[in-house]
Design a protein around this motif. Structure first.
Motif, PDB file in Angstrom:
ATOM      1  N   ASN A 191       0.548  -0.925   0.001  1.00 40.11           N
ATOM      2  CA  ASN A 191      -0.221   0.168   0.268  1.00 40.11           C
ATOM      3  C   ASN A 191       0.380   1.244  -0.247  1.00 40.11           C
ATOM      4  OD1 ASN A 191      -2.260  -1.374  -0.454  1.00 40.11           O
ATOM      5  ND2 ASN A 191      -2.644  -0.700   2.561  1.00 40.11           N
ATOM      6  N   MET A 192       1.856   1.350   1.030  1.00 36.94           N
ATOM      7  CA  MET A 192       2.748   2.247   0.948  1.00 36.94           C
ATOM      8  C   MET A 192       3.524   2.741  -0.899  1.00 36.94           C
ATOM      9  SD  MET A 192       3.443   5.152   3.358  1.00 36.94           S
ATOM     10  CE  MET A 192       4.577   6.060   2.383  1.00 36.94           C
ATOM     11  N   HIS A 193       3.950   1.633  -0.676  1.00 35.04           N
ATOM     12  CA  HIS A 193       4.799   1.960  -2.408  1.00 35.04           C
ATOM     13  C   HIS A 193       3.520   2.056  -3.201  1.00 35.04           C
ATOM     14  CE1 HIS A 193       7.339   0.733  -5.903  1.00 35.04           C
ATOM     15  NE2 HIS A 193       6.497  -0.290  -6.186  1.00 35.04           N
ATOM     16  N   ARG A 194       2.172   2.271  -3.566  1.00 37.18           N
ATOM     17  CA  ARG A 194       1.557   2.355  -4.453  1.00 37.18           C
ATOM     18  C   ARG A 194       1.223   4.316  -3.964  1.00 37.18           C
ATOM     19  NH1 ARG A 194      -0.657  -3.105  -3.806  1.00 37.18           N
ATOM     20  NH2 ARG A 194      -1.633  -2.523  -1.886  1.00 37.18           N
ATOM     21  N   MET A 195       1.295   4.239  -3.546  1.00 31.69           N
ATOM     22  CA  MET A 195       1.436   6.095  -2.242  1.00 31.69           C
ATOM     23  C   MET A 195       2.726   6.252  -2.961  1.00 31.69           C
ATOM     24  SD  MET A 195      -0.643   6.041   0.826  1.00 31.69           S
ATOM     25  CE  MET A 195      -0.139   5.291   2.028  1.00 31.69           C
TER      26      MET A 195
END
Length: 122
Positions: free
Chosen positions: A23-27
């Motif tokens: 999720n952090m990577h997508r942000m």
């Protein structure tokens, strides 16, 4: 513009660190796109997570984590020009959008709606 990226962090992860990292990577991918569109991106997690660690949190969702995590993003909205919503379902990210609207900030619900800024070279 300074643009806060609002997306899922813990949502649909059951607090699995690998899923949270995804999720952090997508942000952060969205943040790079925002940067390349001529804006300055910021993720609340970039500020909140080091503070949470310094404050002694021992696990995601503990009292210290909850004291800092969302409140940092809400405070950041005051300094941002806009908030961009990315990713899938997330009550926290939706709340950031609501807070932004209440504070009179621009809200973007899709990357393609974000205006491209003229970029001056340094």
């Amino acid at each position: 513009m300074l643009i806060l990226i609002a997306g899922p962090y813990r949502s649909n992860t059951n607090d699995n660190p690998e899923l949270i990292a995804q999720n952090m990577h997508r942000m952060e991918e969205a943040a790079l796109t925002v940067y390349r569109a001529g804006h300055t991106p910021i993720c609340g997690e970039w500020i909140a997570l080091p503070l949470i660690q310094q404050a002694g949190s021992t696990q995601v969702g503990d009292t210290v984590f909850n004291e800092i995590f969302h409140p940092v993003a809400v405070r950041l909205i005051d300094h941002c020009d806009a908030v961009l919503r990315v990713g899938g379902p997330s009550a926290g990210a939706d709340e950031m959008m609501n807070q932004a609207a209440l504070k009179g900030k621009q809200t973007y619900w899709a990357m393609e709606n974000l205006p491209v800024a003229s970029v001056s070279s340094v």
